[in-house]
Each structure stands twice: as C-alpha cells, then as structure tokens.
Design a protein around this motif. Structure first.
Motif, PDB file in Angstrom:
ATOM      1  N   THR A 126      -2.255   5.134  -3.733  1.00 48.31           N
ATOM      2  CA  THR A 126      -3.311   4.122  -3.773  1.00 48.31           C
ATOM      3  C   THR A 126      -4.327   4.344  -2.665  1.00 48.31           C
ATOM      4  OG1 THR A 126      -1.764   2.519  -4.713  1.00 48.31           O
ATOM      5  CG2 THR A 126      -3.794   1.645  -3.779  1.00 48.31           C
ATOM      6  N   ALA A 127      -3.837   4.618  -1.465  1.00 38.98           N
ATOM      7  CA  ALA A 127      -4.741   4.875  -0.344  1.00 38.98           C
ATOM      8  C   ALA A 127      -5.631   6.073  -0.629  1.00 38.98           C
ATOM      9  CB  ALA A 127      -3.947   5.089   0.939  1.00 38.98           C
ATOM     10  N   MET A 182       0.849  -1.188   0.000  1.00 39.89           N
ATOM     11  CA  MET A 182       0.000   0.000   0.000  1.00 39.89           C
ATOM     12  C   MET A 182       0.883   1.235   0.000  1.00 39.89           C
ATOM     13  SD  MET A 182      -3.005   1.197  -0.201  1.00 39.89           S
ATOM     14  CE  MET A 182      -3.747  -0.447  -0.171  1.00 39.89           C
TER      15      MET A 182
END
Length: 263
Positions: A31-32, A27
């Motif tokens: 992306t988060a 992650m």
C-alpha cells in the motif's frame, strides 16, 4: 475505504500524512509503495501515519516511497509537530523526540547521535569518525546514526558529485547491513552545502536527519561551529550540537493540501 490525508513538505521533502489517532489505519509495504507512485498514486518521499502512544503525545510511523519502514525522519517530525501544535512529544522507532512548533516552523530535539560501528551499523569494526574506505573519488567518510544511519563525505564541491549514480551503489554496499543514507557536503561561508541520497527514496530536496548527521560530523572534525546552517536544495536548516548533548534542528514545515484517497 476512504481516508483523509494531508500533503505537507519540509523544504521540498514531501510527505503524505494520515492521522490515525482516533480511527486505526493498517499500512503495509504494498500500500505504501502504491501510494508513493507519483504517476498512479499520490506521490511522496515518505508516508507518515500518526497513531496513539502510551509513552508520548502521539506515535509517528514512517514508510519510504519504496515501501520500506524506517526509524526516523527529521523533516517529517517538524510537519507532525506543526500538526500537534505547541510542545509535543513524538514516539518514533528511534525513540521519543520533542518538538516545539509555531509560525510555520518547528524546532525538534533529535536526541543524542551514536557513533559506535555496531550502532550505525557497519558489517565490521571501523573508526566511524573517518572510515578508511572509498567509492571512486569519494573517500574517508564519517558515519553517524541519528535515529537512522548516515555516511557523510566532505568534498570541495557537493554539486559536482554524481550522486544519482553513486548513491544507490553506496546505499547497498555490504558494509551497511541496514543500507545507508548518503550525504555529500562542502563548506560554504561558514555554512554547509548538502545533497542527500535517501535510503529507500533516492535523491531528495531536503533531509532533516541528513542535515543533523552532517552537522555533527563536521563539528566532530572541527570544520564548523556548534551551531551551523545547513543548505539543502530545498532550503536551509539550523542545526545545533555540542559533544555529549542532544541535536537540535530548526526549520520550516508547510501544509500543501488536504485530500482523500480510496485505500
């Protein structure tokens, strides 16, 4: 790459939870942030990745919707404890937390609160029980670190404060080098009414660490008993603490749905 996730919430504080204990998941900030967009992603207050741990039953990593990784999240810990089931030890950046889950709720031992100015942290030494500072009508807050940093203002009416406007100003003040979570609290029939501006997430319906920090600050000031109900917009938590002991937080955790996303 498609991955399954759980959507869960603790009193309306909502999470996307990936279980990466068997299959690793990388992650990152971008992306988060993309997954956190409520229009083009899935939408959440925090994203959680459950990973293997060498020191506990599992490791929990936490990202805010702005992509920043943070140390602790009380509501998310209850959700993860519910997934783990029974008694569990959960490794976080703030240390190992112990949970006991059952019947749609969980009790979490949130560890010992920290009060040192350099433990919050602040930019320079101040008395964290009553900081001699203020922003407009908000004055003399307490500061507590419960795995992540909080500042707490006690006012006559928590609902009257323009938290959406003042929250980001206080969060990003140079006094707080790691930024800060902002809590606005008022006393209500022996309980605490609380609203929270979360660092990196904004206004939230509930904040477990905020409830813990606020209860601790109120107990230190002898405003409430050592076991108190904290009423947030999304519901209530029960917080217990005596000086020198760990904080215990009890409240609900809810599974909403299971989905799949192409990362």
């Amino acid at each position: 790459m498609k991955r399954q996730f759980r959507k869960m919430h603790g009193l309306g504080n909502d999470f996307v939870i990936f279980d990466a204990r068997d299959v690793p998941l990388e992650m990152d900030v971008a992306t988060a942030r993309a997954l956190g967009d409520r229009r083009t992603g899935i939408g959440f207050d925090q994203l959680i990745v459950m990973e293997p741990s060498d020191t506990a039953d599992l490791r929990m990593r936490i990202w805010n919707s702005d992509g920043s990784e943070v140390e602790a999240c009380g509501n998310a810990t209850r959700c993860v404890a519910l997934i783990a089931g029974g008694h569990s030890r959960i490794e976080t950046m703030a240390g190992i937390l112990e949970g006991q889950a059952g019947d749609g709720e969980a009790e979490i031992d949130m560890g010992v609160p920290r009060f040192g100015w350099d433990e919050i942290p602040l930019a320079y030494p101040l008395d964290t029980a009553t900081l001699p500072i203020g922003w407009e009508g908000l004055r003399d807050p307490a500061a507590v670190n419960v795995g992540n940093p909080h500042v707490i203002f006690f006012v006559d009416d928590a609902g009257s404060v323009e938290l959406e406007r003042l929250g980001p100003i206080i969060e990003n003040d140079p006094l707080f080098p790691d930024r800060i979570n902002v809590n606005i609290a008022s006393l209500e029939d022996g309980a605490i009414r609380l609203r929270v501006w979360e660092r990196g997430a904004g206004l939230t319906r509930a904040c477990g660490t905020g409830a813990c920090a606020t209860a601790v600050a109120a107990i230190r000031r002898k405003l409430v008993a050592d076991r108190v109900e904290v009423r947030l917009p999304g519901g209530a938590l029960t917080i217990s603490w005596t000086p020198g002991a760990t904080i215990r937080m009890r409240g609900g955790a809810t599974h909403v749905f299971t989905g799949e996303v192409d990362l």
